[in-house]
Design an enzyme around this catalytic site. Structure first.
Site, PDB file in Angstrom:
ATOM      1  N   GLY A   9       0.669  -1.266  -0.021  1.00 35.29           N
ATOM      2  CA  GLY A   9       0.089   0.020  -0.193  1.00 35.29           C
ATOM      3  C   GLY A   9       0.884   1.239   0.023  1.00 35.29           C
ATOM      4  CE1 TYR A 153      -9.995   0.147   8.744  1.00 33.97           C
ATOM      5  CE2 TYR A 153     -10.671   1.467  10.884  1.00 33.97           C
ATOM      6  CZ  TYR A 153      -9.476   1.123   9.675  1.00 33.97           C
ATOM      7  OH  TYR A 153      -8.298   1.576   9.624  1.00 33.97           O
ATOM      8  CE  LYS A 157      -6.670  -1.243   9.849  1.00 30.37           C
ATOM      9  NZ  LYS A 157      -5.221  -1.658   9.128  1.00 30.37           N
ATOM     10  CB  THR A 188      -3.989   9.274   4.385  1.00 32.38           C
ATOM     11  OG1 THR A 188      -5.108   8.452   5.027  1.00 32.38           O
ATOM     12  CG2 THR A 188      -3.032   9.130   5.538  1.00 32.38           C
TER      13      THR A 188
HETATM   14  P1  NDP Z   1      -4.792   5.491   2.071  1.00 32.26           P
HETATM   15  O1  NDP Z   1      -6.029   5.414   1.277  1.00 32.26           O
HETATM   16  O2  NDP Z   1      -4.041   6.842   1.666  1.00 32.26           O
HETATM   17  O3  NDP Z   1      -3.636   4.429   1.561  1.00 32.26           O
HETATM   18  C1  NDP Z   1      -4.263   3.023   1.532  1.00 32.26           C
HETATM   19  C2  NDP Z   1      -3.320   2.316   0.976  1.00 32.26           C
HETATM   20  O4  NDP Z   1      -3.405   0.877   0.817  1.00 32.26           O
HETATM   21  C3  NDP Z   1      -2.825   2.687  -0.599  1.00 32.26           C
HETATM   22  O5  NDP Z   1      -1.691   2.598  -1.302  1.00 32.26           O
HETATM   23  C4  NDP Z   1      -3.775   1.561  -1.286  1.00 32.26           C
HETATM   24  O6  NDP Z   1      -3.228   1.246  -2.706  1.00 32.26           O
HETATM   25  C5  NDP Z   1      -3.556   0.418  -0.668  1.00 32.26           C
HETATM   26  N1  NDP Z   1      -4.543  -0.565  -0.783  1.00 32.26           N
HETATM   27  C6  NDP Z   1      -5.845  -0.633  -0.447  1.00 32.26           C
HETATM   28  N2  NDP Z   1      -6.446  -1.712  -0.851  1.00 32.26           N
HETATM   29  C7  NDP Z   1      -5.272  -2.499  -1.244  1.00 32.26           C
HETATM   30  C8  NDP Z   1      -5.563  -3.873  -2.082  1.00 32.26           C
HETATM   31  N3  NDP Z   1      -6.662  -4.580  -2.324  1.00 32.26           N
HETATM   32  N4  NDP Z   1      -4.384  -4.311  -2.629  1.00 32.26           N
HETATM   33  C9  NDP Z   1      -3.264  -3.610  -2.512  1.00 32.26           C
HETATM   34  N5  NDP Z   1      -3.255  -2.388  -2.053  1.00 32.26           N
HETATM   35  C10 NDP Z   1      -4.154  -1.826  -1.308  1.00 32.26           C
HETATM   36  O7  NDP Z   1      -4.901   5.254   3.412  1.00 32.26           O
HETATM   37  P2  NDP Z   1      -3.834   5.205   4.793  1.00 32.26           P
HETATM   38  O8  NDP Z   1      -2.549   5.696   4.283  1.00 32.26           O
HETATM   39  O9  NDP Z   1      -4.436   6.271   5.752  1.00 32.26           O
HETATM   40  O10 NDP Z   1      -3.727   3.769   5.268  1.00 32.26           O
HETATM   41  C11 NDP Z   1      -2.928   2.929   5.423  1.00 32.26           C
HETATM   42  C12 NDP Z   1      -2.975   1.923   6.551  1.00 32.26           C
HETATM   43  O11 NDP Z   1      -3.290   2.621   7.642  1.00 32.26           O
HETATM   44  C13 NDP Z   1      -4.456   1.084   6.381  1.00 32.26           C
HETATM   45  O12 NDP Z   1      -4.182  -0.256   6.862  1.00 32.26           O
HETATM   46  C14 NDP Z   1      -5.400   1.750   7.453  1.00 32.26           C
HETATM   47  O13 NDP Z   1      -6.375   1.075   7.940  1.00 32.26           O
HETATM   48  C15 NDP Z   1      -4.398   2.272   8.397  1.00 32.26           C
HETATM   49  N6  NDP Z   1      -4.878   3.521   9.517  1.00 32.26           N
HETATM   50  C16 NDP Z   1      -5.360   4.736   9.030  1.00 32.26           C
HETATM   51  C17 NDP Z   1      -5.523   5.682   9.449  1.00 32.26           C
HETATM   52  C18 NDP Z   1      -5.966   6.971   9.100  1.00 32.26           C
HETATM   53  O14 NDP Z   1      -6.807   7.702  10.049  1.00 32.26           O
HETATM   54  N7  NDP Z   1      -5.739   7.499   7.840  1.00 32.26           N
HETATM   55  C19 NDP Z   1      -5.668   5.203  11.087  1.00 32.26           C
HETATM   56  C20 NDP Z   1      -5.436   4.288  11.532  1.00 32.26           C
HETATM   57  C21 NDP Z   1      -4.992   3.117  10.540  1.00 32.26           C
HETATM   58  P3  NDP Z   1      -4.093   1.204  -3.987  1.00 32.26           P
HETATM   59  O15 NDP Z   1      -5.199   1.628  -3.956  1.00 32.26           O
HETATM   60  O16 NDP Z   1      -3.140   1.632  -5.261  1.00 32.26           O
HETATM   61  O17 NDP Z   1      -4.125  -0.392  -4.129  1.00 32.26           O
HETATM   62  C1  8X3 Z   2      -8.531   4.752  10.995  1.00 33.86           C
HETATM   63  C2  8X3 Z   2      -9.027   5.579  12.104  1.00 33.86           C
HETATM   64  O1  8X3 Z   2     -10.546   6.264  13.578  1.00 33.86           O
HETATM   65  O2  8X3 Z   2     -11.330   6.158  11.519  1.00 33.86           O
HETATM   66  O3  8X3 Z   2      -8.359   3.485  11.518  1.00 33.86           O
HETATM   67  O4  8X3 Z   2     -10.803   4.202  13.138  1.00 33.86           O
HETATM   68  S1  8X3 Z   2     -10.186   5.710  12.639  1.00 33.86           S
END
Ligand code: NDP
Ligand code: 8X3
Length: 257
Positions: A9, A153, A157, A188
């Protein structure tokens, strides 16, 4: 010789920032994601700013055969991953359980749980063989608490939290570190994806307070993977200063970024 990190990702957000910071700090990186153009862009940015070698692998973590085809066939030094960052993940929808879209549920379960498992199952045997490696799982505050309408979700997690603990127990005798990093709200593309492309709705999530940004989490990943060999960070919960828990954020907070 440089260390190797695989970051899933890495086309956006936390994964992209992590790939960039690891590349700037002595790692050659394998970056993955489904969007080829975005992967190329990340590769270009890394090459322009660091001397790291970059390998791109474009695939969907939900499809087991694709994971095996792209990560199970790495050649030469790329086979010897020192670090795996299981970051690819998403939320899809935010509805009460009785109104949930089952397609959304399957997308989250398949990506956040199955995908993480497929990647881990592909990469960790090599680490076991080499008696060396570090798996960093990106969980969430949603893996520590549940919040209204977060149901599935949060369940995915919580699974990442459980799997991180389980991996640590199974892999400790093979000298492999496992770290879980649990971010709170980070601005993000996460919310744009959760709300199926509705940017206005997504923007409202971060209104009135200063959220985390992707670099805040990437810096934490770098910290955890650069501890001395005898030290492992089991887990980190990282929140915006204005966010006390999954469901309590003080809005109108003006702490600068
Ligand atoms: P983004 O949406 O900015 O990035 C998500 C990334 O995951 C992208 O690069 C996307 O790439 C990749 N991805 C999603 N689905 C797939 C798939 N099926 N196969 C391959 N790649 C995949 O989100 P974040 O950077 O915020 O999220 C990253 C991680 O952090 C996630 O696990 C999210 O749950 C976690 N997280 C995020 C938080 C937030 O508030 N932002 C808080 C807590 C945790 P592409 O679409 O090109 O495949
Ligand atoms: C992403 C943050 O607060 O939406 O994991 O669960 S929250």
């Amino acid at each position: 010789m440089k260390k190797i990190a695989i970051i899933t990702g890495a086309t956006a957000g936390i994964g992209k920032a992590t790939a960039k910071i690891l590349a700037a700090n002595g790692y050659d990186v394998v970056i993955t994601g489904r969007r080829e153009e975005r992967l190329k862009q990340t590769e270009k940015e890394i090459r322009n700013h660091t001397d790291a070698e970059v390998l791109t692998r474009c695939f969907d973590v939900r499809i087991r055969e694709e994971v095996e085809q792209h990560l199970g066939t790495l050649q030469g030094k790329w086979k010897n991953a020192d670090v795996l960052v299981n970051n690819a993940g998403l939320a899809s929808g935010l509805n009460p359980i009785h109104e949930g879209d089952i397609d959304d549920w399957e997308t989250m379960l398949d990506t956040n749980v199955r995908g993480l498992l497929y990647v881990t199952r592909t990469i960790t045997p090599g680490m076991v063989q080499r008696r060396s490696g570090h798996v960093v799982n990106i969980g969430s505050i949603a893996g520590k608490e549940v919040y209204e309408n977060g149901n599935v979700y949060c369940a995915t997690k919580h699974a990442v939290d459980a799997l991180s603990k389980a991996m640590r127990i199974d892999l400790v005798e093979h000298n492999i570190k496992v770290t879980a990093i649990h971010p709170g709200a980070a601005e993000t593309e996460f919310s744009v994806v959760r709300f199926h492309g509705d940017r206005e709705k997504a923007g409202k999530v971060y209104e009135g307070f200063t959220p985390l940004y992707e670099d805040d989490i990437a810096e934490a990943v770098l910290f955890t993977v650069t501890r001395p060999p005898h030290v492992n960070i089991n887990e980190l919960v990282i929140m915006a200063t204005a966010q006390a828990s999954a469901s309590k954020t003080v809005k109108k907070n003006t702490i600068g970024h």
